[in-house]
Design a protein around this motif. Sequence first.
Motif, PDB file in Angstrom:
ATOM      1  N   GLY A   5       0.848  -1.058   0.132  1.00 19.20           N
ATOM      2  CA  GLY A   5       0.148  -0.394  -0.071  1.00 19.20           C
ATOM      3  C   GLY A   5       0.845   1.314  -0.251  1.00 19.20           C
ATOM      4  N   GLY A   6       2.221   1.337  -0.141  1.00 21.11           N
ATOM      5  CA  GLY A   6       2.734   2.341  -0.671  1.00 21.11           C
ATOM      6  C   GLY A   6       3.860   3.038   0.878  1.00 21.11           C
ATOM      7  N   ALA A   7       3.333   1.895   1.790  1.00 27.76           N
ATOM      8  CA  ALA A   7       4.280   1.810   3.064  1.00 27.76           C
ATOM      9  C   ALA A   7       5.458   1.813   3.023  1.00 27.76           C
ATOM     10  N   ALA A   8       6.356   2.225   4.387  1.00 24.70           N
ATOM     11  CA  ALA A   8       7.766   1.979   4.458  1.00 24.70           C
ATOM     12  C   ALA A   8       8.305   0.381   4.383  1.00 24.70           C
ATOM     13  N   GLY A   9       9.129   0.679   3.714  1.00 26.77           N
ATOM     14  CA  GLY A   9       9.435  -1.186   3.909  1.00 26.77           C
ATOM     15  C   GLY A   9      10.886  -1.543   2.588  1.00 26.77           C
ATOM     16  N   GLN A  10      11.405  -2.197   2.435  1.00 29.76           N
ATOM     17  CA  GLN A  10      12.511  -2.700   1.978  1.00 29.76           C
ATOM     18  C   GLN A  10      12.879  -2.994   0.507  1.00 29.76           C
ATOM     19  N   ARG A  11      14.166  -2.570   0.456  1.00 32.54           N
ATOM     20  CA  ARG A  11      14.574  -1.969  -1.154  1.00 32.54           C
ATOM     21  C   ARG A  11      15.964  -2.694  -1.626  1.00 32.54           C
ATOM     22  N   ALA A  12      15.723  -3.043  -2.521  1.00 39.13           N
ATOM     23  CA  ALA A  12      17.312  -4.202  -3.085  1.00 39.13           C
ATOM     24  C   ALA A  12      17.497  -3.825  -4.074  1.00 39.13           C
ATOM     25  N   TYR A  13      18.793  -4.044  -4.303  1.00 33.41           N
ATOM     26  CA  TYR A  13      19.134  -3.947  -6.559  1.00 33.41           C
ATOM     27  C   TYR A  13      20.483  -4.811  -6.135  1.00 33.41           C
ATOM     28  N   ASP A  14      20.659  -5.490  -7.605  1.00 39.30           N
ATOM     29  CA  ASP A  14      22.137  -5.596  -7.460  1.00 39.30           C
ATOM     30  C   ASP A  14      22.310  -4.999  -9.032  1.00 39.30           C
ATOM     31  N   THR A  15      23.362  -4.896  -9.658  1.00 40.98           N
ATOM     32  CA  THR A  15      24.274  -4.068 -10.656  1.00 40.98           C
ATOM     33  C   THR A  15      24.290  -5.645 -11.222  1.00 40.98           C
ATOM     34  N   LEU A  16      24.281  -5.327 -13.005  1.00 42.15           N
ATOM     35  CA  LEU A  16      24.810  -6.037 -14.047  1.00 42.15           C
ATOM     36  C   LEU A  16      25.364  -5.199 -14.715  1.00 42.15           C
ATOM     37  N   GLU A  17      27.463  -5.289 -14.332  1.00 37.00           N
ATOM     38  CA  GLU A  17      27.357  -4.503 -15.328  1.00 37.00           C
ATOM     39  C   GLU A  17      28.936  -5.149 -15.972  1.00 37.00           C
ATOM     40  N   TYR A  18      29.619  -4.846 -17.005  1.00 30.69           N
ATOM     41  CA  TYR A  18      30.409  -5.155 -18.106  1.00 30.69           C
ATOM     42  C   TYR A  18      30.982  -4.301 -18.435  1.00 30.69           C
ATOM     43  N   SER A  19      32.688  -4.574 -18.537  1.00 35.59           N
ATOM     44  CA  SER A  19      33.727  -3.888 -19.412  1.00 35.59           C
ATOM     45  C   SER A  19      33.961  -4.226 -21.167  1.00 35.59           C
ATOM     46  N   GLU A  20      34.250  -3.198 -21.399  1.00 39.50           N
ATOM     47  CA  GLU A  20      34.717  -4.454 -23.219  1.00 39.50           C
ATOM     48  C   GLU A  20      35.531  -5.113 -23.282  1.00 39.50           C
ATOM     49  N   TYR A  21      37.001  -4.879 -22.519  1.00 43.25           N
ATOM     50  CA  TYR A  21      37.977  -5.820 -21.990  1.00 43.25           C
ATOM     51  C   TYR A  21      36.712  -7.035 -21.573  1.00 43.25           C
ATOM     52  N   GLU A  22      36.506  -7.189 -20.107  1.00 42.97           N
ATOM     53  CA  GLU A  22      35.908  -8.568 -20.129  1.00 42.97           C
ATOM     54  C   GLU A  22      35.115  -9.020 -21.179  1.00 42.97           C
ATOM     55  N   ILE A  23      34.057  -8.786 -21.851  1.00 37.51           N
ATOM     56  CA  ILE A  23      33.709  -9.152 -22.594  1.00 37.51           C
ATOM     57  C   ILE A  23      34.356  -9.799 -23.928  1.00 37.51           C
ATOM     58  N   GLU A  24      35.205  -9.093 -24.584  1.00 34.34           N
ATOM     59  CA  GLU A  24      36.328  -9.595 -25.595  1.00 34.34           C
ATOM     60  C   GLU A  24      36.910 -10.570 -25.049  1.00 34.34           C
ATOM     61  N   ARG A  25      37.492 -10.376 -24.058  1.00 35.08           N
ATOM     62  CA  ARG A  25      38.684 -12.076 -23.751  1.00 35.08           C
ATOM     63  C   ARG A  25      38.127 -13.034 -24.152  1.00 35.08           C
ATOM     64  N   ILE A  26      36.407 -13.322 -23.018  1.00 39.72           N
ATOM     65  CA  ILE A  26      36.039 -14.046 -22.988  1.00 39.72           C
ATOM     66  C   ILE A  26      35.361 -14.735 -24.495  1.00 39.72           C
ATOM     67  N   VAL A  27      34.730 -13.676 -25.406  1.00 45.49           N
ATOM     68  CA  VAL A  27      34.031 -14.281 -26.623  1.00 45.49           C
ATOM     69  C   VAL A  27      35.567 -14.679 -27.521  1.00 45.49           C
ATOM     70  N   ARG A  28      36.676 -14.347 -27.450  1.00 43.86           N
ATOM     71  CA  ARG A  28      37.966 -14.191 -27.929  1.00 43.86           C
ATOM     72  C   ARG A  28      37.889 -16.234 -27.905  1.00 43.86           C
ATOM     73  N   HIS A  29      38.640 -16.609 -26.101  1.00 44.55           N
ATOM     74  CA  HIS A  29      38.381 -17.386 -25.081  1.00 44.55           C
ATOM     75  C   HIS A  29      37.035 -18.240 -26.693  1.00 44.55           C
ATOM     76  N   ALA A  30      36.115 -17.687 -26.548  1.00 46.36           N
ATOM     77  CA  ALA A  30      35.807 -19.083 -27.049  1.00 46.36           C
ATOM     78  C   ALA A  30      35.405 -19.536 -28.401  1.00 46.36           C
ATOM     79  N   PHE A  31      35.827 -18.501 -29.308  1.00 45.71           N
ATOM     80  CA  PHE A  31      36.235 -18.534 -31.038  1.00 45.71           C
ATOM     81  C   PHE A  31      37.579 -19.593 -31.260  1.00 45.71           C
ATOM     82  N   ASP A  32      38.325 -18.861 -29.955  1.00 41.31           N
ATOM     83  CA  ASP A  32      39.771 -19.791 -30.208  1.00 41.31           C
ATOM     84  C   ASP A  32      39.699 -21.316 -30.020  1.00 41.31           C
ATOM     85  N   THR A  33      38.070 -21.306 -29.197  1.00 44.98           N
ATOM     86  CA  THR A  33      37.829 -23.040 -28.832  1.00 44.98           C
ATOM     87  C   THR A  33      37.177 -23.392 -30.102  1.00 44.98           C
TER      88      THR A  33
END
Length: 368
Positions: free
Chosen positions: A160-188
């Motif tokens: 009903g809009g009363a006070a209560g708990q709130r939570a969040y988690d952040t999904l974050e990636y950098s170019e470097y993190e993506i590139e190294r795992i994708v390159r590993h997949a292509f090499d494989t």
Amino acid sequence: MTTNYSICLLPGDGIGPEIIAEGRKVLDAVGAKHGLSFTYSEALLGGCAIDATGTALPDETLAAAQASDAVLLAAVGGPKWDTTDPAKPRPEQGLLGIRKALGLYANLRPVRIFKALADASALKPEVIDGVDMLIVRELTGGLYFGRRERFYDEEGCGAGGAAGQRAYDTLEYSEYEIERIVRHAFDTARKRSCRVHSIDKANVLESSRLWREVAHRVAADYPDVEIVDMLVDNAAMQLINNPAQFDVAVTENMFGDILSDEASMLAGSLGMLASASLGDGVALYEPSHGSAPDIAGKGIANPLAQILSVEMMLRYSFDKSEAADDIARAVEAVLDEGWRTGDIKQVETPADKLIGTVQMGDLVVSHL
């Protein structure tokens, strides 16, 4: 001349000590055959570490892992340590922590269909015929490592809009993190069937749109490898509808966690799914299943995922493909003879072919 390697053993919780003993048994046996020897150290990780030290990843454990040639992990966790209190340690923090500390960014989960277990799969044999896939999961980014918080909000979070708990988690990636795992997949993929499924949620998530951009940038360096974009919800469906279409599938951390557990059912049981976590230093090998506390101590757990993780360790960390192949053949031979633990038991399995943890390990050793 015998070559010696140092192995850090992390038995963990639940069935962990039982199955890691069988992995060590098989490793010693194949080592004796191929002129390899192993020196073992054992350390605490997960719930047992919380009980003993108050933290899921003690400094001593990390030091032992970093000083070894490879790490063999069994399983962590259990209801004893389940909590929603963010101030209390959880066993999974140890697992995430050691992966991060060792710089392990690529988790490889092969999904093999042993012919002898075709009827143990949840799917019809004709659907899983020809399935031989590798899920490449990014390990150090995404929701599991992003910023997170839970807090009390004075308005709008309760009923009903009363006070209560709130939570969040952040999904974050950098170019470097993506590139190294994708390159590993292509090499494989170049060593397999030259096809990569890049799995994302680019129709909704900005992080996935970045993932797709970087994946196609990397793909330009591999003109001989086909790239297939697939949304994660469709991928979940296709794993059941037409799993043989996949060769190498690469995806972010949480998607990979979920999809690889789903894919384990193609092989009949999580007890058959091994994994390797690789980075720029010491690698870690573990079964993909949990600690199964409900059967701990009963001697009935399936050790084959642990044994197949040993196979991956020989292959990836020590470049001992002949020894690794011997373990794979031994596991297949045992299954072909009809021996089963309870999780892979089929309707027609005779009672005298139903065996326990130690017997399964002994049978694998007998075929080496």
